[in-house]
Structures are given as structure tokens and as C-alpha cells.
Design a protein around this motif. Sequence first.
Motif, short mmCIF file in Angstrom:
data_model
loop_
_atom_site.label_atom_id
_atom_site.label_comp_id
_atom_site.label_asym_id
_atom_site.label_seq_id
_atom_site.Cartn_x
_atom_site.Cartn_y
_atom_site.Cartn_z
N LYS A 1 0.82 -1.21 0.00
CA LYS A 1 0.00 0.00 0.00
C LYS A 1 0.86 1.26 0.00
O LYS A 1 0.41 2.33 -0.42
CB LYS A 1 -0.92 0.02 1.23
N ALA A 2 2.09 1.13 0.48
CA ALA A 2 2.98 2.29 0.55
C ALA A 2 3.64 2.59 -0.79
O ALA A 2 4.31 3.61 -0.93
CB ALA A 2 4.06 2.06 1.61
N ALA A 3 3.48 1.70 -1.77
CA ALA A 3 4.13 1.88 -3.06
C ALA A 3 3.57 3.10 -3.79
O ALA A 3 2.36 3.29 -3.86
CB ALA A 3 3.95 0.63 -3.93
N ILE A 4 4.47 3.92 -4.33
CA ILE A 4 4.03 5.07 -5.12
C ILE A 4 4.25 4.83 -6.61
O ILE A 4 3.65 5.48 -7.44
CB ILE A 4 4.75 6.36 -4.70
N LEU A 5 5.10 3.87 -6.95
CA LEU A 5 5.30 3.47 -8.34
C LEU A 5 5.28 1.96 -8.39
O LEU A 5 6.03 1.31 -7.68
CB LEU A 5 6.66 3.96 -8.86
N LEU A 6 4.45 1.40 -9.21
CA LEU A 6 4.38 -0.05 -9.28
C LEU A 6 3.72 -0.49 -10.57
O LEU A 6 2.56 -0.16 -10.82
CB LEU A 6 3.59 -0.61 -8.09
N PRO A 7 4.43 -1.23 -11.43
CA PRO A 7 3.81 -1.72 -12.67
C PRO A 7 2.57 -2.55 -12.42
O PRO A 7 1.62 -2.51 -13.20
CB PRO A 7 4.93 -2.55 -13.30
N SER A 8 2.56 -3.34 -11.34
CA SER A 8 1.42 -4.23 -11.10
C SER A 8 0.15 -3.45 -10.83
O SER A 8 -0.95 -3.98 -11.00
CB SER A 8 1.72 -5.15 -9.91
N ALA B 1 7.70 -10.66 -13.04
CA ALA B 1 6.27 -10.97 -13.00
C ALA B 1 5.43 -9.78 -12.58
O ALA B 1 4.21 -9.90 -12.44
CB ALA B 1 6.02 -12.14 -12.06
N ARG B 2 6.08 -8.62 -12.38
CA ARG B 2 5.39 -7.39 -11.96
C ARG B 2 4.64 -7.61 -10.65
O ARG B 2 3.50 -7.18 -10.49
CB ARG B 2 4.44 -6.87 -13.04
N LYS B 3 5.31 -8.27 -9.71
CA LYS B 3 4.70 -8.51 -8.41
C LYS B 3 4.61 -7.20 -7.62
O LYS B 3 5.32 -6.24 -7.90
CB LYS B 3 5.51 -9.54 -7.62
N SER B 4 3.76 -7.18 -6.62
CA SER B 4 3.61 -6.00 -5.77
C SER B 4 4.89 -5.75 -4.98
O SER B 4 5.75 -6.62 -4.86
CB SER B 4 2.44 -6.19 -4.81
N LEU B 5 5.00 -4.55 -4.44
CA LEU B 5 6.17 -4.21 -3.65
C LEU B 5 6.33 -5.15 -2.46
O LEU B 5 7.44 -5.60 -2.16
CB LEU B 5 6.05 -2.76 -3.16
N GLY B 6 5.22 -5.47 -1.80
CA GLY B 6 5.29 -6.39 -0.67
C GLY B 6 5.77 -7.77 -1.06
O GLY B 6 6.56 -8.39 -0.35
#
Length: 449
Positions: free
Chosen positions: A62-69, A378-383
Motif C-alpha cells: 500500500k505504501a508503493a508510489i510506483l508499481l507496474p502491477s 512478474a510485476r509482483k507488488s512491492l510487498g
Amino acid sequence: MNLQDGNSDSLVEVQKWSQYETEHEIQLCLEAGDLGLAIERLSKAPLEFKLSERLAFDMISKAAILLPSSMKQNQNSSNPTTPIQNNKKPLSSASIATLYQQLRDRKVLTAFNSVQAGNALTLAMMNDTKSTQYQSQSATGSNNAIVPKLVDVEQLERLAELPVTALAPKKVTGIIWQIFGVATVIGINLISREFGVGDYFLQIGIGAFAAWIADQILLRGMIFESVYRFINPQLSEKVLIHEAGHFLVAYLLGACVQGYVLSSFEAFQLRVPGQAGTVFSDMKLETEMKNQRLTSSSLERFAVILMGGIAAEALRFGQAEGGKSDEEVLIQLLGGAIRPVWPPIAIINYARWAALDAILLLRSNQPAYDALVDAMRARKSLGECIRAIEKHAVKLPEIPSREEEKAVVQQEVEHKANLSSSNVIPTENIEELDERIKEIERRLKEISD
């Protein structure tokens, strides 16, 4: 006895209920899109509170500000080009730092901030049979003053097991698709002249040139980069390897990673400036830069993170292709933040030191790096990316403090002195022993200084 057992059971039940209640409150905050409040609730819980891994890594995501996924999540949105906002308002670097630190204190993130910049190189030098001496390669001392680094070419190549040229990014990489665009326009014009259809193809050429200019200015080269990636699929793999290097090194050194993008197309969809990149925050560095009081430890950490991408490419492909901008950022920082100004050779040596430390750090955590690459591919989430690191990370051996090393060396001196005063030493070994004693005394003097 039964009464005591009953009280103990009741206490356990209360603790279980408190655990459940706290997790439930944090989950409600996340569902309401208020990560800041969830972090605040977590901070108020006692350290004995064990946050579940699922919820912990969900908070990081949830803290990600940039994420391909996040683009995958947007496919059902009415406006797919707008990235999903996980929170009601952007979190500050302080809040992100608090989240990471809380999860580290609660033993969820054990690899985060587990290494100090320079430690991997120090360990390598300690184990290097060709090094007659070594000095701690991380910041020491109460003043934390910035000092030059001494890493020559021979030492770098021996410890990195790579030629120094492998760490020199190619200057032309960043403009390949621009050259491709110009070549396309020129080719269209040449074909039009050859087949006598100048007017028709000239209009096509002018239109293509205008499209190329618009792509560079408005889309940051996204279209031509996408075309080049289609022609040369290896470019996408190199970008992935490069950004994973930044990601892992930053995480291990204690910088809070906040997201990644792997192409201009992804950056455009997320409406962020630039092309591929890894975003991280470092509260200590930000504060020091703001107060114009940069310390050695912060500079070392930032330098090794910057060189992480170049190091990763060199390890995987034998030659770094990207990373020219990373080098330029480090050179500008070293040239502007240090007084008196260092000569060029000192700046080069510092960059070599940072690159070598990054190489050794990545090599010592190869399983974690490979797992991170797979997750990012695989464009996984930051977590999930951080979960992959935590599952495979290897802790480096502890480096003895100066006091501990001084005590060990002092014991060696006393031991050798006792041996030399006895009659059991063969004559042929006396000269060798004398040389050893002089070497130990010299090391002891260096430590004391």
C-alpha cells in the motif's frame, strides 16, 4: 495450582484477543485507504505484538508510489491511465521510514538495514590473501567525516573478478532509439528519391519526423523505446537486471524502497516523469542534505545504492550498459557536497569503491537477488518483492569493532613476545617471527590512530 493454570489460560486468551483486535483495526484502516492511520496504530502497539506477514507485506504494498502491477488493477477502472491511489493522501518519507522500522523491530523485516555500506568490501579484504592490510571500508568515528576511498584497479579487478571496463556504462545506450528514429526518417526520404515518389513519401517522412519529435518531447521517447525493445528483447532484460540491483542494495542498506518501473511505457501509464527506475527514500540523507551537513555514512550508503544497477549488469552480462546517469549523479554529488573539492582521481576512486562494494553485496546475496528478479519480472507488488528478498537473504558475518580487533592484535603481540623469549623456536623461524611481530605492531598502531 488449578487457579494459577486458569489465570495463565485467561492471560493467553486476553493476549490473543488483543492481537486479533489490533490486526483488525489495522486491516480496517487499510480498507479505508488510510495507511497513515494504520502505521500510527501499529506504532502504538507493544513490540510483543506479532503482526502477521500477510498484513505486513500488504502494508508495504500500500505504501508503493510506483508499481507496474498497479496497472493490472486499473484494467477495470474507468480511466486505466490513472494509477490507483492506495491512500487518501501521499505518505511522507517519515511515515514510510516508520513503517519499515516498525516491521524491522517486530522481526518481520530481518534483511532490511542488515548491512552497512562498506561491510561487504571489508570482509572481502579481510579474507584476501594478497592484502597485507585492510582498513574498515565503512564510516567510523564520532564525527563521521567524509574521507576518500582507496581502491586501485588491480584490487578492484581481483576482488570483483571483473575487468574495470565492465563497470563503464556505454554512452550510446540512452540515445539508441533516438538514432533509430532519425535513421527511419532518412531512410524514408532515400527510398522516395530512389523510386521517384518524392512528394508522397516526403510527406510521410515529414510526418514521421514530426511524430519522432513529439515522442521525445511529450512521451519521453516511449514509442521509439517500445519499438527498440521489440527489435532487441535483451534490452528489457538488462533494464530488469539493473533495477533489481538498485532495489536489493537499497533494501539491504536500509533505504525504504517505494516502487519500481521497468520502461518508459509503464512510467507514462503511471503518469510519472522519467523512464525505468527504482524509487526509494532515505530520511537521514534527506535531512542532512537539507541542513547541508552530509555525513560519511549517508554518502557511502547512497553511493553504493547508485552503483547497484551497474554492478548487477556487470555481474550478469559481463558489461554494464545502463547507469550513465547514476554515475553522473554520484559525480555531481561528490563534486558539490565535499569541501575542499576533491581532485578527479579521488572521485573516481570513490565510485570504484562504491561499485565494488555493491558487486560483493549482490554476490553474497545471489539467491535473494534471483528471487527478486523473478518477482519483478512478474510485476509482483512491492510487498511480494520484499517477501522474496526476506525469504532468501543471507546475513553477512559480523565485522569486529576497532576495540575488539585491538584486543586480538594485542594478544597476538604478547603471545609472539612470549614465544620469542623461550628456547623452543627454531633458528630458521626467528627472522619470520620478527617480521610477523613488526606487522602486528604496525596494525596495532593503525588501529590506535
